[in-house]
Design a protein around this motif. Structure first.
Motif, PDB file in Angstrom:
ATOM      1  N   PRO A  86       0.811  -1.213   0.000  1.00 48.55           N
ATOM      2  CA  PRO A  86       0.000   0.000   0.000  1.00 48.55           C
ATOM      3  C   PRO A  86       0.848   1.269   0.000  1.00 48.55           C
ATOM      4  O   PRO A  86       2.029   1.249   0.332  1.00 48.55           O
ATOM      5  CB  PRO A  86      -0.799  -0.120   1.296  1.00 48.55           C
ATOM      6  CG  PRO A  86       0.086  -0.911   2.202  1.00 48.55           C
ATOM      7  CD  PRO A  86       0.811  -1.880   1.328  1.00 48.55           C
ATOM      8  N   ALA A  87       0.180   2.398  -0.414  1.00 47.63           N
ATOM      9  CA  ALA A  87       0.861   3.686  -0.539  1.00 47.63           C
ATOM     10  C   ALA A  87       0.959   4.339   0.833  1.00 47.63           C
ATOM     11  O   ALA A  87      -0.036   4.819   1.385  1.00 47.63           O
ATOM     12  CB  ALA A  87       0.100   4.577  -1.513  1.00 47.63           C
ATOM     13  N   ARG A  88       2.178   4.375   1.366  1.00 49.16           N
ATOM     14  CA  ARG A  88       2.388   4.898   2.711  1.00 49.16           C
ATOM     15  C   ARG A  88       3.720   5.614   2.812  1.00 49.16           C
ATOM     16  O   ARG A  88       4.602   5.427   1.968  1.00 49.16           O
ATOM     17  CB  ARG A  88       2.375   3.755   3.739  1.00 49.16           C
ATOM     18  CG  ARG A  88       1.044   3.055   3.912  1.00 49.16           C
ATOM     19  CD  ARG A  88       1.188   1.855   4.814  1.00 49.16           C
ATOM     20  NE  ARG A  88      -0.086   1.229   5.138  1.00 49.16           N
ATOM     21  CZ  ARG A  88      -0.217   0.101   5.839  1.00 49.16           C
ATOM     22  NH1 ARG A  88       0.878  -0.520   6.277  1.00 49.16           N
ATOM     23  NH2 ARG A  88      -1.400  -0.391   6.108  1.00 49.16           N
ATOM     24  N   VAL A  89       3.837   6.401   3.877  1.00 47.25           N
ATOM     25  CA  VAL A  89       5.136   6.919   4.303  1.00 47.25           C
ATOM     26  C   VAL A  89       5.414   6.327   5.680  1.00 47.25           C
ATOM     27  O   VAL A  89       4.595   6.454   6.603  1.00 47.25           O
ATOM     28  CB  VAL A  89       5.162   8.453   4.358  1.00 47.25           C
ATOM     29  CG1 VAL A  89       6.474   8.935   4.975  1.00 47.25           C
ATOM     30  CG2 VAL A  89       4.989   9.033   2.968  1.00 47.25           C
ATOM     31  N   TYR A  90       6.553   5.653   5.795  1.00 49.63           N
ATOM     32  CA  TYR A  90       6.954   5.037   7.056  1.00 49.63           C
ATOM     33  C   TYR A  90       8.058   5.877   7.694  1.00 49.63           C
ATOM     34  O   TYR A  90       8.912   6.446   7.000  1.00 49.63           O
ATOM     35  CB  TYR A  90       7.488   3.624   6.827  1.00 49.63           C
ATOM     36  CG  TYR A  90       6.484   2.664   6.227  1.00 49.63           C
ATOM     37  CD1 TYR A  90       5.580   1.972   7.020  1.00 49.63           C
ATOM     38  CD2 TYR A  90       6.444   2.445   4.849  1.00 49.63           C
ATOM     39  CE1 TYR A  90       4.671   1.082   6.464  1.00 49.63           C
ATOM     40  CE2 TYR A  90       5.541   1.565   4.285  1.00 49.63           C
ATOM     41  CZ  TYR A  90       4.652   0.884   5.096  1.00 49.63           C
ATOM     42  OH  TYR A  90       3.754   0.011   4.552  1.00 49.63           O
ATOM     43  N   ARG A  91       8.025   5.918   8.996  1.00 53.55           N
ATOM     44  CA  ARG A  91       9.125   6.495   9.767  1.00 53.55           C
ATOM     45  C   ARG A  91       9.774   5.366  10.550  1.00 53.55           C
ATOM     46  O   ARG A  91       9.104   4.624  11.271  1.00 53.55           O
ATOM     47  CB  ARG A  91       8.627   7.577  10.722  1.00 53.55           C
ATOM     48  CG  ARG A  91       9.741   8.208  11.581  1.00 53.55           C
ATOM     49  CD  ARG A  91       9.165   9.297  12.490  1.00 53.55           C
ATOM     50  NE  ARG A  91      10.216   9.960  13.243  1.00 53.55           N
ATOM     51  CZ  ARG A  91      10.651   9.570  14.448  1.00 53.55           C
ATOM     52  NH1 ARG A  91      10.091   8.500  15.034  1.00 53.55           N
ATOM     53  NH2 ARG A  91      11.607  10.231  15.064  1.00 53.55           N
ATOM     54  N   VAL A  92      11.094   5.224  10.359  1.00 49.33           N
ATOM     55  CA  VAL A  92      11.830   4.146  11.018  1.00 49.33           C
ATOM     56  C   VAL A  92      12.939   4.783  11.850  1.00 49.33           C
ATOM     57  O   VAL A  92      13.761   5.552  11.321  1.00 49.33           O
ATOM     58  CB  VAL A  92      12.431   3.163   9.996  1.00 49.33           C
ATOM     59  CG1 VAL A  92      13.143   2.023  10.715  1.00 49.33           C
ATOM     60  CG2 VAL A  92      11.346   2.612   9.086  1.00 49.33           C
ATOM     61  N   THR A  93      12.953   4.483  13.127  1.00 47.56           N
ATOM     62  CA  THR A  93      13.969   5.033  14.020  1.00 47.56           C
ATOM     63  C   THR A  93      15.270   4.250  13.886  1.00 47.56           C
ATOM     64  O   THR A  93      15.320   3.189  13.257  1.00 47.56           O
ATOM     65  CB  THR A  93      13.477   4.993  15.469  1.00 47.56           C
ATOM     66  OG1 THR A  93      13.247   3.616  15.840  1.00 47.56           O
ATOM     67  CG2 THR A  93      12.180   5.781  15.627  1.00 47.56           C
ATOM     68  N   ALA A  94      16.322   4.776  14.519  1.00 47.74           N
ATOM     69  CA  ALA A  94      17.638   4.152  14.405  1.00 47.74           C
ATOM     70  C   ALA A  94      17.661   2.753  15.000  1.00 47.74           C
ATOM     71  O   ALA A  94      18.501   1.930  14.623  1.00 47.74           O
ATOM     72  CB  ALA A  94      18.690   5.028  15.083  1.00 47.74           C
ATOM     73  N   ASP A  95      16.737   2.473  15.948  1.00 49.37           N
ATOM     74  CA  ASP A  95      16.697   1.135  16.539  1.00 49.37           C
ATOM     75  C   ASP A  95      15.731   0.206  15.813  1.00 49.37           C
ATOM     76  O   ASP A  95      15.430  -0.893  16.297  1.00 49.37           O
ATOM     77  CB  ASP A  95      16.340   1.221  18.025  1.00 49.37           C
ATOM     78  CG  ASP A  95      15.000   1.910  18.269  1.00 49.37           C
ATOM     79  OD1 ASP A  95      14.379   2.359  17.275  1.00 49.37           O
ATOM     80  OD2 ASP A  95      14.587   2.023  19.429  1.00 49.37           O
ATOM     81  N   GLY A  96      15.198   0.642  14.651  1.00 50.30           N
ATOM     82  CA  GLY A  96      14.393  -0.243  13.818  1.00 50.30           C
ATOM     83  C   GLY A  96      12.909  -0.219  14.080  1.00 50.30           C
ATOM     84  O   GLY A  96      12.179  -1.022  13.498  1.00 50.30           O
TER      85      GLY A  96
END
Length: 765
Positions: A86-96
């Protein structure tokens, strides 16, 4: 030449013979093609050959989306991923830890850009540019999502920032003043949008699509098109200049180094397209990861991972390209130079790491390449790793010199550290010696702290009860500590240290167990003669153990053949699993004899021809003896032999006896007999007064004996009825008053087509 010189010359000839013959062999791996067949873990492969530690590689997060198209990093160490399906924007932190901060109604989030806590995300098709911001004072939720699933973060809000009213939005770029540039498709337009949302069209190309954007240090836009593969430099005032027209169709990625040099990845072949009718949207076939032509399913280079081809109406970047990629460097003075090329890989993304190396993400084998010779214009690169997905589609620099990488056909995020791994290993491909072998020393060339281990087995799968890994004592040159077997594999373990570990080449010495040569068949042919072909100058090459396939069938050119009714020819095929040089001896034995007689020895050709008349008529068998003597010391050579099928030689024609003719009732009666010393009489024919040959039967009708009798009649020609009176009353000459003569000729064939003929003259009044 004196005796001493003659002795050393003879010694040199003998030494050369045994050096080229069977003995110690070597399997060496030193080239990129050799190492690419193995399996690397934390080890990079150099295109010029050799292994070294790769940068540290961490599996950061997996998303439910199939594709990740674009990445952006913030100053806090987090990374944002624009994804589709699906069309999304994910935010991923340095710890995953991953969370969804935006979900679009369109099919794809195609591009993303970040500046001062604000995100801009472009969707497609018929998409818009959204502004995504974090709510003041909002805290991130505690994630309770399971594997391959992420939670939605309500702390982020989004709104439509700009609607270009076009079909496709391909790329976003920000300048130092916070102005957003939007690259679009269908009409090849670039828009500039101020931080306040005011927009204007900066540039319109005659190309249908502007595919990629970057901003250089002077505030100029560098743009790449699809259609003619053009690279533009566009000033802040919208003045455009074509820097370079590549040999490819589509510019998929752009990157700038610290000196302002431009690097561009171009894919696909240029193809002329028919002019569009007024009001018709130009045809666009961009490249889809893993797809070479629509609507075929995606072909992954990583078996075992699920593939999800996109079947909707939205075209993907680089759709349909199957002819490889080029990377170009455009210097600050505008001079272009091709620095890398591939016939089968597609470049999806470019970026520079903390050390200034140009990195390229490829498909469809998911390789991350470091183009180490790019600044020098040399095609020198390293394969840093292969991702567990089909394509590496996005790269972005993080803080502290780290690099984030995204893959598609498994939408995953990885973190590439600035420092190399502390330890890496490389397993070679399985070497097949083809025969049971004894292993000698292992020759290693490299540097730093490297351990080499070996194992062996007698099946091609190492997991099926091979020997355990044993460390090779490289310092003392000890033999390989693996039991004799057919298959061998080596492993190099590289340890970080003051000297960077490196493997340049590994060579394994081995000795095949000698086996006897095999003669596959022996054929005898009568009436043909074989001729030798010209031999190439130099030593005969029988086996290549480096970079070759030992199981490949050997090619033997056909033997030139000429028709010769008096010839007897023998031809045989043979092979030696050791690929030894073979010599042959040819023997024959007649029916009823017990002793084989030598016909010819020291043959290197696999055929021999002779005059068949040298052997008396009779039945025979040929025998070929093969020996690997030239390849082994005395006492260690082996041989084998094979007999031909029984065959017969008959080179003597039959004998015709008792040929006579008499006149009986206006017909000519002919009698004779024919005898052959070896084979039955096959057929007989007769001719009267040079007339046509007529087949005649023996008295018993069947022609199956070595002696046949013949008794048959031939009609005599009559005087023509239209003879003139002058002819009948002509004065007779003395010759006309003599007896009438008839010439009778017979010929007889035996079973081997030996021919005998005889004639007789019949005088009648």
């Amino acid at each position: 030449m004196n005796c001493r010189a003659a002795f050393f010359l003879a010694l040199l000839v003998v030494s050369s013979l045994f050096a080229a013959a069977e003995g110690t062999r070597t399997w060496e791996q030193s080239r990129f093609d050799d190492f690419s067949k193995g399996t690397a873990h934390g080890v990079a492969l150099r295109s010029t050959g050799g292994l070294e530690l790769a940068p540290a590689w961490k599996d950061l997060a997996a998303t439910p989306s199939t594709y990740i198209w674009s990445l952006a990093a913030d100053e806090n160490g987090a990374v944002f991923a624009a994804a589709g399906s699906p069309a999304r924007v994910y935010r991923v932190t340095a710890d995953g830890k991953a969370s969804v901060i935006f979900e679009a109604r369109e099919l794809q989030v195609q591009s993303i850009a970040a500046a001062k806590g604000v995100l801009y995300a472009a969707t497609a098709p018929d998409g818009k540019v959204y502004k995504i911001e974090r709510k003041p004072g909002a805290a991130a939720p505690v994630s309770s999502a399971g594997a391959n699933s992420v939670s939605t973060d309500p702390a982020w809000t989004s709104s439509v920032f700009f609607d270009p009213v076009t079909k496709y939005i391909w790329g976003l770029a920000l300048d130092a003043g916070g102005n957003l540039f939007v690259a679009t498709g269908d009409h090849g337009e670039i828009f500039r949008v101020t931080p306040q949302g005011n927009h204007s069209r900066l540039f319109q190309s005659d190309e249908a699509h502007i595919r990629s954007l970057v901003v250089d240090g002077n505030g100029n836009l560098i743009a790449g098109s699809d259609g003619s593969g053009l690279i533009y430099r566009i000033s802040p005032q919208g003045e455009a200049f074509v820097l370079f027209s590549t040999a490819r169709k589509e510019i998929t990625a752009l990157a700038l180094d610290g000196d302002g040099n431009i690097y561009a990845a171009a894919v696909g072949d240029k193809r002329p397209s028919p002019p569009a009718t007024p009001g018709q949207t130009p045809t666009f076939t961009p490249i889809t990861p893993g797809v070479t032509s629509a609507p075929q399913p995606i072909a992954s280079g990583n078996p075992g991972f699920p593939q999800t081809p996109f079947t909707g109406p939205f075209p993907f970047p680089a759709f349909g390209a199957s002819t490889g990629s080029d990377i170009y460097r455009i210097a600050t003075d505008g001079a272009p130079l091709k620095v890398w090329t591939s016939r089968d890989e597609l470049i999806y993304t470019l970026a520079f790491d903390g050390g200034g190396r140009l990195l390229a993400g490829t498909g469809n084998r998911g390789r991350l390449l470091a183009i180490t010779g790019a600044s020098r214009g040399e095609d020198d690169y390293s394969e840093l790793l292969r991702a567990p997905a089909s394509q590496i589609t996005a790269l972005v620099r993080g803080r502290n010199g780290s690099l984030f990488a995204a893959t598609s056909n498994l939408g995953k995020l990885f973190l590439l550290g600035p420092a190399p791994e502390n330890e890496g290993s490389f397993d070679s491909d399985v070497f097949d010696a083809r025969l049971f072998s004894h292993w000698g020393r292992l020759e290693f060339r490299g540097a730093g702290n490297v351990d080499v281990l070996v194992r062996s087995g007698n099946v091609d799968n190492p997991d099926r009860n091979w020997s355990s890994w044993q460390r090779v004592d490289l310092a003392h040159g000890a033999p390989i500590p693996a039991p004799p077997a057919r298959f061998l594999q080596w492993r190099a373990v590289l340890h970080a240290g003051s000297t960077a570990p490196r493997v340049e080449s590994v060579a394994v010495n081995y000795l095949l167990r000698n086996v006897a040569p095999q003669i596959d068949e022996v054929n005898v042919a009568l009436g043909v003669r074989y001729q030798s072909s010209p031999r190439p100058v130099g030593p005969e090459v029988t086996l290549s153990t480096t970079g070759s396939n030992p199981q490949q069938p050997r090619y033997e050119p056909p033997v030139p053949t000429v028709r010769d009714p008096d010839a007897l020819s023998v031809k045989w095929s043979a092979h030696d699993d050791n690929d030894d040089q073979l010599v042959y001896s040819l023997y024959y034995r007649g029916d009823g004899e017990s002793r084989w007689l030598l016909l010819k020895d020291n043959l290197t050709d696999r055929f021999y021809s002779l005059d068949a008349s040298l052997l008396p008529d009779g039945g025979y068998t040929m025998k070929v003896v093969a020996s690997d003597t030239p390849s082994h010391p005395p006492g260690q050579d082996l041989g084998n032999e094979k007999e031909s099928s029984h065959f017969e030689i008959d080179s003597t024609p039959p004998v015709i006896a008792g040929l006579s003719g008499t006149l009986e009732s206006g017909r000519l009666r002919v009698r004779f007999s024919a005898t052959d010393s070896f084979s039955p009489i096959k057929r007989a024919e007769a001719s009267l007064d040079a007339g046509d040959w007529q087949f005649v039967e023996p008295t018993g009708q069947l022609s199956d004996a070595r002696t046949e009798s013949y008794d048959f009649q031939l009609p005599l020609a009559e005087m023509p009825a239209t003879a003139t009176a002058s002819t009948r009353t002509a004065k007779k000459t003395p010759a006309a008053e003599g007896p009438i003569e008839h010439v009778i000729v017979v010929r007889v064939y035996d079973r081997y087509d030996n021919l005998a003929s005889a004639k007789t003259v019949l005088r009648a009044r």
